[in-house]
Every structure is written in C-alpha cells, then in structure tokens.
Enzyme design. Structure first.
Site, PDB file in Angstrom:
ATOM      1  N   GLU A 285       0.419  -0.908  -0.306  1.00 45.29           N
ATOM      2  CA  GLU A 285       0.179   0.360   0.221  1.00 45.29           C
ATOM      3  C   GLU A 285       0.910   1.421  -0.110  1.00 45.29           C
ATOM      4  OE1 GLU A 285      -3.033   0.231   3.254  1.00 45.29           O
ATOM      5  OE2 GLU A 285      -4.473  -0.401   1.375  1.00 45.29           O
ATOM      6  N   HIS A 306       9.002 -26.429  -1.385  1.00 48.80           N
ATOM      7  CA  HIS A 306       7.875 -27.760  -1.657  1.00 48.80           C
ATOM      8  C   HIS A 306       7.708 -26.955  -3.263  1.00 48.80           C
ATOM      9  CE1 HIS A 306      10.086 -30.804   0.665  1.00 48.80           C
ATOM     10  NE2 HIS A 306      10.478 -29.887   0.756  1.00 48.80           N
ATOM     11  N   LYS A 420     -14.705  -0.154  -4.121  1.00 45.89           N
ATOM     12  CA  LYS A 420     -15.144   0.199  -3.026  1.00 45.89           C
ATOM     13  C   LYS A 420     -16.342   0.679  -4.139  1.00 45.89           C
ATOM     14  CE  LYS A 420     -12.644   1.003   0.830  1.00 45.89           C
ATOM     15  NZ  LYS A 420     -11.717   1.845   1.597  1.00 45.89           N
TER      16      LYS A 420
HETATM   17  O1  PA5 Z   1      -3.864   1.159   5.592  1.00 45.36           O
HETATM   18  C1  PA5 Z   1      -4.670   1.421   5.818  1.00 45.36           C
HETATM   19  O2  PA5 Z   1      -5.244   2.316   5.516  1.00 45.36           O
HETATM   20  C2  PA5 Z   1      -5.837  -0.259   5.236  1.00 45.36           C
HETATM   21  O3  PA5 Z   1      -5.719  -0.972   4.937  1.00 45.36           O
HETATM   22  C3  PA5 Z   1      -7.555   0.509   6.377  1.00 45.36           C
HETATM   23  O4  PA5 Z   1      -6.295   0.105   7.146  1.00 45.36           O
HETATM   24  C4  PA5 Z   1      -7.716  -0.787   6.117  1.00 45.36           C
HETATM   25  O5  PA5 Z   1      -8.879  -0.323   5.345  1.00 45.36           O
HETATM   26  C5  PA5 Z   1      -8.795  -0.565   7.448  1.00 45.36           C
HETATM   27  O6  PA5 Z   1      -9.980   0.715   7.028  1.00 45.36           O
HETATM   28  P1  PA5 Z   1     -10.365   1.237   8.824  1.00 45.36           P
HETATM   29  O7  PA5 Z   1      -9.743   1.260  10.230  1.00 45.36           O
HETATM   30  O8  PA5 Z   1     -11.032   2.613   8.274  1.00 45.36           O
HETATM   31  O9  PA5 Z   1     -11.756   0.681   8.572  1.00 45.36           O
END
Ligand code: PA5
Length: 443
Positions: A285, A306, A420
């Site tokens: 990310e 393996h 989303k």
């Molecule tokens: O790193 C990030 O920002 C995302 O992976 C969030 O942690 C994830 O989408 C969950 O978001 P939230 O904590 O707002 O539910």
C-alpha cells in the site's frame, strides 16, 4: 539487549558499490523528511515517534481493559481489516503456541472477523460463538469500512441476543477516530469503552496504537515489552546510531532499479506467516502507486520450497529475497537415534531440529544466490515481544525511507477506493446513482 541485524552480503554481487553509494544521499534525505516532516504525506507521520510518545498511562489503561475482557469472556473477536487487523494478527500468531488454543491459559481465545466478506466464515463464527461467553473489539479508523461494519452488525446482534444489550455493551470496545465515522457515533450512543486512533497514524502504521495493542494484550502478551522494543529501534534509527533501516531501504531500491521488481519476504518459522502478511500490506500500500513499486510477496519455508521453490530457483530473474532469520528457537527438540535407521536419519540423530532448519535456510540462501536471486537477511535474536517491536519499527522506518527514495507518497492509498466505488455502485448504495448507471452499462 540484542538487536535485529541486517546482512546485505547476499546482494552485493547484484548491485555495484557505486550504485549503493549513489543512493546514500537519497536515503539520508528520506530519513530527514520523516523526522522534519517535509516529505509527501507529512500529515501521516504520527508513527515516527509513536513508541517514545506512547505513555505508560495508555499502556496501563489498555492492560486494564484487556483484564476486564479476560474476566468477562472466553472468546474475544477482534473485528477489523487491513491495517486494523494484520498487525495484531501477526504479533499474536508469532507469540502463540501453535497448538494450544491460547497461552497463557487464563486469557480468552482471540479470533478475527471483518477481514473478509465470506458468508460461510461469518456463519461458522456465529455458530462457534453460540454457546460461548464472548466479547468484541471493533477496530476501524474511518469507522465506515464495509467489511468490519457487516461483521460488527452481525456479531453485535448475536451478543445482544445472548447477553442483553446492557451486558453486551460492557463486552464491546471500539477503536476508532476521535470524532468522525459511524462507529464513533454508535460507540458514543451505546457508551462503549473506546480508544482513539490518531489522525496522523495511517492504518498500516497503527499496530503500536490501541489498534494492535488491545487485541495483543487480550491474548496475554506483554505490550510494554513490544513497545519498548520499538522504542529502542526508534531511538537508534532516528539518532543515526543504527542504520539498518536505511541500509535495507537503499538495497531494495538499488535492486529494483536493476530490474528486480518482486521482493519475497521469506521466513523459516511458521509462526511468522502473518508477519509476512502484515509486511505485504505495509509495503504494497505504501509503494505501489504511480505505476511504480516493488511487488511484495511472501513465502513460508521450508514448506514453500516444495511448491514455490522451483520458480524461485529457476523462474524469471525479476525477484530478490529478504529472509527473516530467527537466531534462537524457543524450545529444544533433538532428533532421536534409532537402531534400525530404516529412514536413514541417524546421520542427524542428536542434532536439534532447529539446526537442520538452519542448514536448510543457509543451503537455500546459497542456492538462490547462485541461481541469480539477490538475498537480504534480517536476523532477529528470538521471537519475543521485544524483538517483534524492534522488527515492526525497523520495517516501518525502512518503508518510509524507501517510499521517499522511490519518489512516491508512502502514506496514502488512493488505489484502494476503486473497488469500493464499483461495489457501492453495484449494491446501489444511496449517493452512488450515477456510478450505478455507469457500471450497469458496462456489464
Ligand atoms: O492501511 C490502511 O489505511 C488500510 O488498509 C486500512 O487500514 C483498512 O482499509 C481499514 O480501514 P479502517 O480502519 O478505516 O476500517
């Protein structure tokens, strides 16, 4: 206290000394941006000094909440996804006994939900909880994420049905934004115990906030030692007395520039499987944007030797490996001698299983380097709270440095919104009417 060490010897044949030297100023500039807040995404740098700024009062309060949940519950379900799930899961799996359902025995079993939308998963969890005394830690920074919101609605309904609303509310803790989001509104209305995720700490950098610390404490592990390990690494990294994060960031960028587009995080201890999942989110990310970034993958060895071993040894040469080596196994188990020796194993009789594992690790590293796969190694002294705290901070700091060397904003994730939007359009969520019309025209 022993610290984690980075060994770059297995990559030196693949990158020139001058290539590494050329990146040193970039690495130093990147670290400076993290400390003085002059880089991209500088409103999300709360994690940089988080370990030293975390007060003992907060840790005591988290431990007190964990004790209360331990008294009331046999099972605690931690609901969250992405950064609101993976850190706690990684640390709990790393520290837990692989077979005993929980350790120490007076702590509840910690289960996870809201990290997928699997109907069978949630149905089976509901069935499992039917005759259990359970509680919920619901974690969502935004307070609006669909996956955890669905799981929370389903499990809250069950908890209220089993306990009554008033008792249920004593068994629910919410970790969310201080002011915004549906979860904050609900928590305030119902009077849940809450913890705040600071605005300036992004989800994937939040394991050392109550997001990770509360489930880890409920599972019976020492969050003070975890934070202490991170504090040591924070001080050493920011003061410059430990350059391991910078070295790792520089080497992986040098390898990327030489055509190594995929990094495989390798462990030789199955307890570290979810640490690899946490790491994949952190780097994926943070770096995968602007059509750039190393693709983070992970394997569990020797299991995956393996299955994926063939590809790694002889497939396309676009990969490098980072091996997490654990210097010391927690327990001692020796291979027994057997008179008949029908399995031919007497040549290793008397040796520890870990010694065999270490030779498999060394043999594989050498084979992969010989086969054209550069190898970085991160050595942790043992799997303890303290060394996990060090490792977490090490990888976070290296990620920030590496993202700035790559010249991306390591602290946003605009790409995760695309699915989303489509999902909401397909589900005809109010407010998405235009998107619904557009996507229906495509299918
Ligand atoms: O790193 C990030 O920002 C995302 O992976 C969030 O942690 C994830 O989408 C969950 O978001 P939230 O904590 O707002 O539910």
């Amino acid at each position: 206290m022993e610290k984690i060490q980075v060994n770059v010897g297995g990559a030196s044949a693949f990158v020139s000394a001058s290539g590494i030297e050329a990146l040193v100023p970039d690495g130093k500039a990147a670290l400076a941006k993290l400390t003085d807040g002059t880089g991209l995404g500088n409103d999300f740098l709360g994690w940089v000094k988080l370990p030293t700024e975390t007060s003992d009062e907060l840790l005591d309060d988290i431990n007190a909440t964990a004790s209360r949940l331990c008294e009331l519950c046999d099972v605690v379900v931690a609901i969250g996804i992405g950064g609101s799930y993976l850190g706690a899961k990684a640390v709990i799996e790393a520290l837990s006994n692989s077979f005993a359902s929980y350790i120490p025995s007076n702590t509840p079993k910690v289960l996870f939900a809201g990290q997928n939308i699997g109907e069978d998963y949630l149905y089976e969890l509901k069935e499992y909880l039917r005759d259990k005394k359970f509680g919920i830690i619901v974690i969502s920074k935004s307070g609006t994420t669909t996956e955890p919101a669905i799981a929370f609605r389903v499990l809250r309904e069950q908890l209220e049905a089993q306990m009554g609303r008033e008792e249920a509310n004593k068994r629910i803790v919410a970790v969310t934004d201080e002011h915004r989001g549906a979860l904050r509104t609900l928590a305030n209305t119902e009077g849940y115990k809450t913890y705040v995720i600071a605005d300036n700490v992004g989800g994937r950098f939040s394991v050392l906030t109550p997001v990770g610390l509360l489930p880890i404490a409920v599972a019976g592990f020492d969050i003070k030692a975890l934070v202490e390990g991170a504090r040591q690494m924070e001080k050493a990294t920011l003061s410059g007395s430990d350059s391991s994060a910078m070295t790792y960031a520089i080497y992986r960028n040098a390898l990327y520039r030489s055509g190594k587009k995929i990094e495989i995080l390798v462990n030789y201890n199955p307890k570290l499987h979810f640490f690899g999942e946490w790491w994949k989110q952190l780097y994926g990310e943070s770096e995968g944007k602007d059509h750039k970034g190393i693709y983070p993958a992970a394997v569990d060895n020797t299991t995956d030797l393996h299955s994926m071993g063939q590809w790694i040894q002889e497939g396309e040469r676009i990969i490098f490996e980072t091996v997490i080596s654990v210097a010391k196994a927690d327990n001692e188990l020796r291979i027994p001698f057997e008179e008949s020796n029908l399995d031919g194993l007497n040549y290793i009789a008397g040796k520890r299983v870990d010694e065999v594992n270490k030779m498999a690790e060394l043999g594989t590293r050498i084979a992969h380097i010989d086969g054209g796969v550069p190898n970085l190694q991160v050595v942790m002294p043992a799997i303890t709270e303290q060394s996990l705290g060090q490792l977490i901070y090490f990888f976070e700091a290296a990620c920030g440095i590496s993202g700035y060397i790559l010249d991306v904003n390591p602290f946003n994730q605009p790409g995760v919104e695309a699915y989303k939007r489509n999902m909401f359009a397909l589900l005809e969520k109010p407010g998405y009417e235009e998107e619904t019309a557009a996507i229906k025209a495509k299918i």
